[in-house]
Design an enzyme around this catalytic site. Structure first.
Site, PDB file in Angstrom:
ATOM      1  N   PRO A   2       4.399  -0.159  -1.955  1.00 19.13           N
ATOM      2  CA  PRO A   2       5.219   0.465  -0.916  1.00 19.13           C
ATOM      3  C   PRO A   2       5.251   1.980  -1.089  1.00 19.13           C
ATOM      4  CG  PRO A   2       6.336  -1.423  -1.876  1.00 19.13           C
ATOM      5  CD  PRO A   2       5.140  -1.158  -2.722  1.00 19.13           C
ATOM      6  N   GLU A   3       5.005   2.685   0.001  1.00 14.65           N
ATOM      7  CA  GLU A   3       5.063   4.142  -0.033  1.00 14.65           C
ATOM      8  C   GLU A   3       6.173   4.596   0.910  1.00 14.65           C
ATOM      9  OE1 GLU A   3       1.166   5.964   0.192  1.00 14.65           O
ATOM     10  OE2 GLU A   3       0.225   4.200  -0.690  1.00 14.65           O
ATOM     11  N   LYS A  60      10.002   7.341  -2.787  1.00 14.81           N
ATOM     12  CA  LYS A  60       9.902   5.880  -2.738  1.00 14.81           C
ATOM     13  C   LYS A  60      11.159   5.195  -3.271  1.00 14.81           C
ATOM     14  CE  LYS A  60       4.974   6.415  -3.773  1.00 14.81           C
ATOM     15  NZ  LYS A  60       3.886   6.034  -4.698  1.00 14.81           N
TER      16      LYS A  60
END
Length: 446
Positions: A2-3, A60
């Site tokens: 996940p970014e 993040k």
């Protein structure tokens, strides 16, 4: 993993559906690897009865602000994800929990039930995420160590260029450094460098102010677009390298241009060589490396006139391989010499076994004799030994002091030895003449 777009999508879902609601029930997984620095009972007590005020993000990382601290803080890691029952939240494709799986998921680390019946869960299939309970998340690591957020805190061109001019590392490695700019991960870095036409290995300090301005613009545009579509990759522009970066080498193309893969910043990186080229001094250096070729140098063995195996060495671009290959050739050459010095009679197993048992003696023989020259020297020594034995037997039997005969015989022996040595044939011992014959020859000289 996940970014920024995926974490921002989760933050917006909580903000849209959970703000103003009270937490009536909290279930915390007994997983000390993910639940970091707080006991399960204390964590649960800090959540139940509290009202959600806001959802915040930097890079993040995300935290849920409650009506009183401490606040649950989520570092998404490689597979962290937020799920709200009955609400469509963008799922990271490699770690998504299926809609028909049990609820809450067996991968749930924090489960919250709200006063209107809405349920929220933070899951992590791979257990690289970290969940903490913090009084002021922005004042302590990891959030306090982050650089400006790529979406919420854009730098000016002057700030960006000044920061780049101080960095002597590759531009992709710099973009992945969360202390420099937060929220950019592997795919975003590849995308913005492709859009800006910058090689991922280009040193940051060598990039012009104009190119820095282009890169900064691409960062904002790519991140904004990804966030706009809720991190739904199926809605990313078809011209993005994103859609082909996971294809196999040789089969990956974007707009008809071939995509190649290298390691940059410690990560597999996709780029288009036709469009993303090294510039400046680094361009000349890269071109020089491409033009370097392997060269062969044949070394001759002076002892026997035979050519050894060619030794192949690589030029500057491949020093390590050349060194390894050179070492292998030296070993092969040493083994060849040892075999020659120890193998006049290959059928003699005892001699060979003895040579293997005594490596020092084997090496000594290798130094004293090389190839055919060593064999000839051995035979010459055997010839001289036979001569001495013959002379000693003559001295014991003959007391008449016939030095002339001994000298003549010695001369003949030396000629025979020389002749044998030059032709490499076996030495033939002379049979001692009868005493009477030798006496007659001696008297005749007198």
């Amino acid at each position: 993993m996940p970014e920024l777009p995926e974490v921002e999508a989760a933050r917006r879902a909580i903000e849209d559906h959970c703000v103003g609601k009270k937490i009536v029930k909290a279930i915390i997984a007994d997983d000390p690897k993910v639940i970091d620095g707080v006991s399960l009972d204390d964590f649960r007590a800090s959540l139940e009865g509290k009202t959600i005020v806001a959802a915040n993000r930097k890079g993040k990382n995300m935290w849920i602000e409650l009506d009183s601290p401490p606040f649950p803080t989520f570092q998404f890691g490689m597979a962290g994800a937020i799920y709200i029952k009955g609400v469509a939240v963008t799922k990271y494709k490699r770690s998504a929990v299926k809609d028909d799986d049990e609820w809450p998921s067996k991968y749930s680390k924090v489960f919250l039930e709200l006063d209107d019946g809405l349920e929220l869960s933070f899951t992590d299939k791979r257990r690289f995420a970290r969940v903490r309970s913090l009084k002021n998340p922005v004042s302590v690591p990891p959030i306090s160590e982050l650089g400006p957020d790529a979406l919420l805190e854009p730098m000016t061109v002057d700030e960006f260029y000044k920061a780049f001019s101080k960095k002597k590392i590759g531009v992709k490695a710099l973009l992945l450094d969360q202390s420099f700019i937060s929220g950019i991960g592997n795919w975003i870095a590849d995308e913005v460098l492709y859009q800006a036409r910058i090689h991922p290995m280009q040193t940051a300090s060598s990039i012009s102010k104009e190119d820095c301005a282009t890169l900064l613009k691409c960062i904002y545009e790519v991140v904004e677009k990804a966030v706009e579509v809720g991190a739904d990759s199926s809605q990313y522009p078809t011209s993005w390298i994103f859609h082909s970066r996971e294809k196999k080498p040789g089969k990956a193309f974007v707009d008809g241009k071939k995509i190649e893969f290298i390691t940059a910043g410690g990560r597999t990186s996709a780029f288009v060589p036709d469009l993303q080229k090294m510039v400046g001094a680094e361009s000349a250096k890269a071109a020089g490396k491409r033009q370097q070729v392997k060269v062969q140098r044949v070394k001759h063995n002076d002892s026997d006139g035979e050519d050894e195996e060619p030794e192949i060495e690589e030029a500057e671009a491949g020093k390590s391989k050349g060194k390894r290959r050179g070492t292998d050739n030296k070993r092969a050459s040493t083994n060849k010499k040892l075999k020659g010095s120890n193998g006049d009679n290959d059928e003699n197993d005892n001699d060979n076994d003895e040579g293997l048992k005594n490596p020092s003696e084997k090496a000594k023989q290798s130094r004293s004799s090389k190839g055919k020259g060593g064999n000839q020297e051995k035979k010459a020594r055997a010839n001289m030994a036979a001569k001495r034995k013959l002379e000693e037997s003559g001295d014991d039997e003959d007391d008449d002091g016939s030095e002339g005969d001994d000298d003549n015989e010695g001369g003949k022996d030396r000629k025979l030895s020389s002749k044998t040595q030059s032709k490499g044939k076996k030495t033939t011992k002379r049979t001692a003449e009868p005493r009477q014959t030798r006496n007659k020859l001696s008297n005749k000289h007198k």
